[in-house]
Motif scaffolding. Structure first.
Motif, PDB file in Angstrom:
ATOM      1  N   ASP A  28       0.808  -1.220   0.000  1.00 48.89           N
ATOM      2  CA  ASP A  28       0.000   0.000   0.000  1.00 48.89           C
ATOM      3  C   ASP A  28       0.839   1.268   0.000  1.00 48.89           C
ATOM      4  O   ASP A  28       0.342   2.353   0.295  1.00 48.89           O
ATOM      5  CB  ASP A  28      -0.957   0.009   1.199  1.00 48.89           C
ATOM      6  CG  ASP A  28      -0.247  -0.097   2.535  1.00 48.89           C
ATOM      7  OD1 ASP A  28       1.009  -0.009   2.566  1.00 48.89           O
ATOM      8  OD2 ASP A  28      -0.928  -0.276   3.562  1.00 48.89           O
ATOM      9  N   ASP A  29       2.120   1.146  -0.348  1.00 48.33           N
ATOM     10  CA  ASP A  29       2.992   2.306  -0.414  1.00 48.33           C
ATOM     11  C   ASP A  29       3.965   2.130  -1.578  1.00 48.33           C
ATOM     12  O   ASP A  29       4.471   1.019  -1.801  1.00 48.33           O
ATOM     13  CB  ASP A  29       3.775   2.462   0.893  1.00 48.33           C
ATOM     14  CG  ASP A  29       4.493   3.797   0.967  1.00 48.33           C
ATOM     15  OD1 ASP A  29       5.587   3.898   0.376  1.00 48.33           O
ATOM     16  OD2 ASP A  29       3.956   4.737   1.589  1.00 48.33           O
ATOM     17  N   PHE A  47      -2.538   2.033  -3.609  1.00 48.40           N
ATOM     18  CA  PHE A  47      -1.695   3.105  -3.113  1.00 48.40           C
ATOM     19  C   PHE A  47      -2.449   4.372  -2.736  1.00 48.40           C
ATOM     20  O   PHE A  47      -1.832   5.395  -2.469  1.00 48.40           O
ATOM     21  CB  PHE A  47      -0.621   3.414  -4.157  1.00 48.40           C
ATOM     22  CG  PHE A  47       0.168   2.202  -4.569  1.00 48.40           C
ATOM     23  CD1 PHE A  47       1.159   1.698  -3.749  1.00 48.40           C
ATOM     24  CD2 PHE A  47      -0.119   1.542  -5.756  1.00 48.40           C
ATOM     25  CE1 PHE A  47       1.877   0.561  -4.111  1.00 48.40           C
ATOM     26  CE2 PHE A  47       0.598   0.410  -6.137  1.00 48.40           C
ATOM     27  CZ  PHE A  47       1.594  -0.084  -5.313  1.00 48.40           C
TER      28      PHE A  47
END
Length: 434
Positions: free
Chosen positions: A199-200, A216
């Protein structure tokens, strides 16, 4: 699918030569049928957008107008109308369904026909042949365009259902926004099926093989103009290429510059040019991949035109790119910051990169008293007036869109065609089933 057309293109694909000039591929090294195929969609990117981007990118210190990647790769045009029951102006769902399946359907359809029956997509066909498949987008991953390639649903608005259905899509790579549609229980199901969840953007480097679900942002990725970073989609595209190319049977990848359309709906020229730059950078990443891998076909198009953008407005034969290039943030962000500040006039002038005059500041002040949305609209109107930018609608228009291509069989996409033809041609180039 039209069998006659498909057979014709399949035969043509065996003898067609690659578009070597645009891809710098040695004709003796390039096969006539691609192993890998990448379809790239500039959502809402009508011809005025690519022209505007050319002028936006132009170096003012030279006499010539420099070409962009769009100029290098242009080969044809495509019509975009949906199934006739929806008229002449398509939405993203119907157009993506046409590009993914080769079949016209109604506005709102996600790879189902006018009777709401599932249609076979190019991704399904590729997977049945042992190929890897994936998507990399700047909207939520379950938005209309990516959904039409990976799912079937009677309505594009059924976001939760579409996200759930991705569990059975067999996609190897899913990259974009949309965290809000993938709650913890659903993420657990993806992990149980072997997906790595990240998620980054900083976590992309950790993924070197296997299946990945990368989300993201809560919904869309940040605007390029606000990040002052045009590499978001390029990074996702490069990672998708790195992962999918590990499959010896080849791959099919969808890349979408989703937010060009969103900026167009907002009639926001400064933000739109930022998104065009991000998409152009991603195309150049794929162009480099095609050069290094001459068995790869790249096809770039738009699903429709958004906003009715005009370069020049109000009777003036002008378009001020210097002004547009000086804008440091989206009107939405400028308005948000102005609402929160007492000395908002100076902050607005700094973000715009030019000084608003007294009459303009009065209009902005009146809008600010009405709230963020009104101030954002007033800022966009100011930018349009100063830059001589015009719009005809906040929706879509029915004009044809451009088609760009490079790699083996790129010549198939030359000239005028329908969006369903693009899908059928690409399907005809898939490996034969055993």
């Amino acid at each position: 699918m039209n069998l006659t057309k498909t057979l014709t293109w399949a035969i043509s694909a065996l003898v067609v030569l690659p578009l070597v000039a645009s891809a710098n591929i040695d004709i003796h090294d390039a096969p006539s049928r691609p192993k890998n195929m990448i379809i790239m969609v500039g959502d809402g990117m009508g011809p005025a957008y690519t022209s505007a981007y050319r002028y936006y990118q132009n170096n003012p210190d030279t006499e010539e107008i420099e070409q962009t990647v769009f100029d290098r790769l242009l080969v044809g045009m495509a019509s975009t109308y949906p199934a006739r029951q929806s008229g002449f102006v398509t939405d993203s769902a119907a157009s993506a369904t046409a590009l993914a399946t080769g079949v016209k359907s109604y506005n709102g359809a996600i790879s189902v026909d006018i009777n709401k029956r599932p249609l076979t997509s190019i991704m399904q066909m590729a997977k049945a042949r042992g190929m890897a498949i994936g998507i990399a987008v700047t909207s939520q991953v379950n938005h209309a365009t990516p959904a039409a390639f990976l799912a079937h649903n009677e309505s594009r608005r059924n976001y939760d259902e579409i996200a759930q259905s991705y569990l059975t899509s067999e996609a190897d790579v899913i990259l974009g926004g949309g965290q809000k549609y993938f709650p913890a229980p659903l993420l657990a199901q993806f992990k149980a099926k072997g997906y790595q969840h990240i998620d980054d953007f900083s976590m992309l480097a950790q993924i070197n093989k296997g299946k990945v679900l990368g989300l993201f942002a809560d919904v869309q990725l940040p605007w390029v103009i606000d990040q002052q970073d045009s590499t978001q989609l390029s990074q996702l595209t490069q990672k998708a290429l790195d992962l999918l190319s590990q499959n010896e049977q080849g791959f099919v990848l969808l890349v979408e510059g989703s937010l060009i359309d969103w900026a167009g709906h907002n009639n926001d020229i400064a933000t739109a040019m930022g998104e065009m730059h991000g998409f152009a950078n991603a195309i150049e990443v794929v162009e480099q991949f095609v050069r290094a891998n001459p068995d790869t076909l790249m096809v770039v198009t738009a699903d429709h035109n958004t906003g009715g953008l005009s370069i020049g407005a109000n009777g003036e034969y002008a378009w001020d790119t210097n002004l547009l290039q000086g804008i440091q943030a989206s009107p939405a962000k400028i308005a948000e910051q102005a609402i929160a500040q007492d000395n908002w006039q100076a902050a607005v002038n700094q973000a715009l990169g030019f000084e608003a005059n007294e009459a303009e500041l009065i209009r902005l002040s009146n809008a600010r008293m009405q709230g963020k949305a009104a101030l954002e609209t007033s800022l966009k109107q100011l930018i349009d007036t100063r830059s001589y930018t015009g719009w005809t609608t906040t929706g879509h228009t029915g004009g044809d869109v451009q088609v760009f291509a490079a790699g083996p069989a790129a010549d198939l996409f030359k000239g005028n065609q329908d969006n369903t033809d693009i899908a059928e041609k690409m399907m005809s180039l898939l490996p034969k089933t055993q």
